[in-house]
Design a protein around this motif. Structure first.
Motif, short mmCIF file in Angstrom:
data_model
loop_
_atom_site.label_atom_id
_atom_site.label_comp_id
_atom_site.label_asym_id
_atom_site.label_seq_id
_atom_site.Cartn_x
_atom_site.Cartn_y
_atom_site.Cartn_z
N ILE A 30 0.81 -1.19 -0.06
CA ILE A 30 -0.05 -0.02 0.04
C ILE A 30 0.99 1.12 -0.12
N THR A 31 0.63 2.14 -0.87
CA THR A 31 1.09 3.37 -0.89
C THR A 31 0.22 4.48 -0.16
N LEU A 32 0.92 5.18 0.82
CA LEU A 32 -0.10 6.16 1.58
C LEU A 32 0.55 7.50 1.30
N GLU A 33 -0.29 8.49 0.90
CA GLU A 33 0.16 9.87 0.72
C GLU A 33 -0.94 10.67 2.00
N LEU A 34 -0.34 11.02 3.06
CA LEU A 34 -1.14 11.41 4.17
C LEU A 34 -1.27 12.76 4.34
N GLY A 35 -1.41 13.27 5.68
CA GLY A 35 -1.56 14.67 5.97
C GLY A 35 -0.09 15.40 6.19
N GLY A 36 -0.27 16.70 6.60
CA GLY A 36 0.94 17.45 6.67
C GLY A 36 0.64 18.67 7.40
N LYS A 37 1.86 19.28 7.86
CA LYS A 37 1.86 20.64 8.78
C LYS A 37 3.06 21.21 8.62
N SER A 38 2.93 21.77 7.09
CA SER A 38 4.36 22.08 6.61
C SER A 38 4.75 23.72 7.17
N ALA A 39 6.08 23.81 7.10
CA ALA A 39 6.57 25.03 7.71
C ALA A 39 7.15 25.68 6.49
N GLY A 40 6.82 27.12 6.47
CA GLY A 40 7.63 28.00 5.61
C GLY A 40 8.57 28.66 6.42
N ILE A 41 9.77 28.51 6.01
CA ILE A 41 10.86 29.13 7.01
C ILE A 41 11.39 30.31 6.05
N ILE A 42 11.13 31.66 6.58
CA ILE A 42 11.62 32.94 5.93
C ILE A 42 12.81 33.24 6.51
N LEU A 43 13.84 33.15 6.12
CA LEU A 43 15.27 33.44 6.60
C LEU A 43 15.53 34.99 6.68
N ASP A 44 16.48 35.35 7.49
CA ASP A 44 16.46 37.14 7.66
C ASP A 44 16.83 37.69 6.46
N ASP A 45 17.50 37.10 5.54
CA ASP A 45 18.03 37.58 4.12
C ASP A 45 16.87 37.40 2.98
N ALA A 46 15.85 37.02 3.41
CA ALA A 46 14.64 36.67 2.30
C ALA A 46 14.07 38.19 1.83
N ASP A 47 13.70 38.17 0.61
CA ASP A 47 12.87 39.20 0.00
C ASP A 47 11.48 39.01 0.70
N ILE A 48 11.40 39.74 1.87
CA ILE A 48 9.91 39.52 2.52
C ILE A 48 8.70 39.59 1.74
N PRO A 49 8.51 40.81 0.85
CA PRO A 49 7.34 40.98 0.15
C PRO A 49 7.29 39.84 -0.84
N ALA A 50 8.24 39.34 -1.59
CA ALA A 50 8.37 38.13 -2.42
C ALA A 50 7.79 36.84 -1.66
N ALA A 51 8.33 36.89 -0.61
CA ALA A 51 8.03 35.50 0.16
C ALA A 51 6.45 35.38 0.66
N VAL A 52 5.97 36.54 0.99
CA VAL A 52 4.67 36.80 1.57
C VAL A 52 3.68 36.78 0.36
N GLU A 53 4.15 37.34 -0.79
CA GLU A 53 3.03 37.11 -2.01
C GLU A 53 3.33 35.65 -2.42
N ALA A 54 4.11 34.88 -2.19
CA ALA A 54 4.30 33.51 -2.56
C ALA A 54 3.25 32.68 -1.88
N MET A 55 3.15 33.12 -0.45
CA MET A 55 2.21 32.19 0.32
C MET A 55 0.83 32.60 -0.01
N ARG A 56 0.53 33.28 -0.86
CA ARG A 56 -0.77 33.45 -1.34
C ARG A 56 -1.45 32.08 -1.88
N LEU A 57 -0.49 31.51 -2.67
CA LEU A 57 -0.95 30.11 -3.05
C LEU A 57 -0.25 28.84 -2.14
N LEU A 58 1.03 29.18 -1.71
CA LEU A 58 1.53 28.19 -1.05
C LEU A 58 1.00 27.73 0.34
#
Length: 491
Positions: free
Chosen positions: A251-279
């Motif tokens: 049996i193959t199982l694809e189950l639940g998740g509680k995934s983390a989006g890690i935003i590091l200090d050097d990230a482009d914050i506006p771009a990261a937040v906009e990506a979260m719209r779909l992510l």
């Protein structure tokens, strides 16, 4: 819609058949809260017929005896029919489970077409159907062939994406299939059955049966089934895995998740937040890979929370059939109540949310809606940070340093997906390699369908997509051959 002419029937052995029993499943619109269709509910006798049809098609029919090239051509015919009818499919999925129509036209229909393309490419160009292995201890012709009858149990949230992810490799390997779609979203499977019929796949190669949970378990444990693949909740997956274990049934199982989006200090914050719209919010938060925990350093926490709040406020909520809608209703009243319960738990443990909260979105007096909700200052061990909510609820968790961020990301019983945002790709990859999860994206970059997808820990067993996605549907056979057996004789 064309599926209406098949109401009350099941697709078995290449024909639309009346069920043995009189069971029915009502399909309720999550937007209008009104019944939009009634489909047959298969009895055990109907499951027996479907499995018998798939068994005959595998044991006696042409499908597993066709060349790989011939099976590829058949899948390409199915893909062509799917593309021609993709708008029908998108409309049906939006009607039955409430996915916003713009997203139904992308993740629910365009993505399956992309999957078919990559599956056919892998089958034709890179999958090792037959190989000759030479060594000092002997020479073996190693061949891979279809495992037999595969039972496909698919979920309501991405009914065609998950079906095609399983169906393509199973069929290309030479398996025959009994597909059991989710009771909350069965109509898209009826459209798929029509496509299979039009594409001219041999009788019994794909059978589609709608049924309730008891009959679904009967299918999974049926003596005529050789392989099971299941996408759904961790609880249901654990139960089915235990049952299959007793039968030594893979049996193959694809189950639940509680995934983390890690935003590091050097990230482009506006771009990261906009990506979260779909992510974090696509399909109204009802996707198992969504990044529902946003991890940000204490020094940039306020900036990220403010940007996320503005992004969430900008997402239109309402009629899923409206192209402007980003957040539609939950699939059912039960799911609405479940998500509301998590919002209540978040308020009790964390305090008032930054955005959203309890109650209906303004101006919506029907439909199973919840307000998209953002909690800040969440403790990593709070309930909303540990359990899969499956709705538009996001938790922001602060970390002290990079090691702390990785530790928080790994503080979960799940391990399905994740993201790392950074201005330095190599740094992001180094952090991603420390997170115990099956797939991750750097700065939102997709990993594609040529790569394996699946989870670790309580997020599942096995992989789908890529050449690895063919492995669950094949058996391996090693045939010892003489030294002078020529490589050119290997197909």
């Amino acid at each position: 819609m064309s599926w209406q002419k098949h109401e009350g029937t099941l697709f078995i052995d290449g024909t639309w058949q009346k069920p043995e029993g009189g069971g029915r499943i009502g399909v309720i619109s999550p937007f209008t809260e009104q019944e939009i269709a009634v489909v047959a509910s298969a009895s055990r006798a109907d499951i027996d017929k479907a499995v018998a049809a798939a068994r005959r098609a595998y044991d006696q029919g042409p499908w597993p005896r066709l060349s790989v090239e011939e099976r590829i051509e058949a899948i390409k015919r199915l893909r062509a029919v799917f593309e021609r009818r993709k708008e029908d499919m998108a409309q049906v999925i939006t009607a039955e489970m409430g996915c916003p129509i713009t997203q139904s036209r992308s993740i629910q229909t365009t993505v399956p077409l992309m999957m078919f393309d990559e599956q056919c490419q892998i089958a034709a160009e890179s999958y090792p159907w037959t190989e000759l292995r030479r060594s000092a201890s002997g020479n073996a012709l190693v061949r891979r062939y279809g495992k037999g009858v595969a039972a496909l149990i698919t979920p309501w949230n991405a009914p065609m994406m998950t079906t095609v992810q399983k169906l393509g490799p199973a069929l290309l390997a030479g398996c025959t299939v009994v597909l059991k779609p989710a009771s909350l979203a069965p109509l898209s499977a009826y459209i798929l059955a029509e496509m299979i019929e039009e594409a001219g796949l041999p009788e019994g190669v794909v059978n589609v049966v709608t049924c309730d949970r008891v009959e679904a378990e009967y299918l999974v444990l049926h003596p005529g089934v050789d392989k099971v693949t299941f996408t759904g909740s961790t609880g249901a997956g654990r139960h089915l895995a235990a049952k299959c274990g007793g039968l030594l049934r893979p049996i193959t199982l694809e189950l639940g998740g509680k995934s983390a989006g890690i935003i590091l200090d050097d990230a482009d914050i506006p771009a990261a937040v906009e990506a979260m719209r779909l992510l974090s919010f696509r399909n109204s938060g009802q996707i198992c890979t969504l990044k529902t925990r946003v991890l940000v350093s204490t020094t940039r926490e306020a900036e990220v929370v403010e940007a996320l709040a503005d992004m969430i406020r900008s997402m239109p909520i309402g009629d899923p059939g409206d192209a402007a809608t980003h957040i539609g209703p939950m699939v059912s009243e039960k799911q609405q109540q479940s998500v509301t319960g998590y919002i209540e738990a978040g308020i009790a443990q964390t305090g008032a949310p930054v955005v959203g909260g309890l109650g209906r979105p303004e101006g919506l007096n029907h439909g199973w809606f919840v307000r998209p909700t953002l909690f800040a200052g969440v403790d990593q061990n709070d309930r909303i940070a540990q359990e899969e909510i499956f709705g538009p609820v996001l938790s922001v968790i602060a970390y002290d340093n990079e090691d702390d961020a990785v530790a928080i990301a790994n503080n979960s019983v799940f391990g399905l997906s994740g993201s790392v945002f950074s201005g330095d790709t190599e740094r992001a990859i180094a952090v991603a390699e420390r997170v115990r999860t099956g797939v991750l994206e750097v700065n939102g970059a997709p990993f594609g369908f040529h790569a394996p997808f699946g989870g670790v820990k309580q997020s599942g067993i096995g992989r789908e997509s890529g050449w690895e996605g063919f492995e669950p549907y094949v058996e391996l056979q090693s045939i010892g051959v003489p030294k002078d057996y020529a490589t050119s004789q290997v197909a």
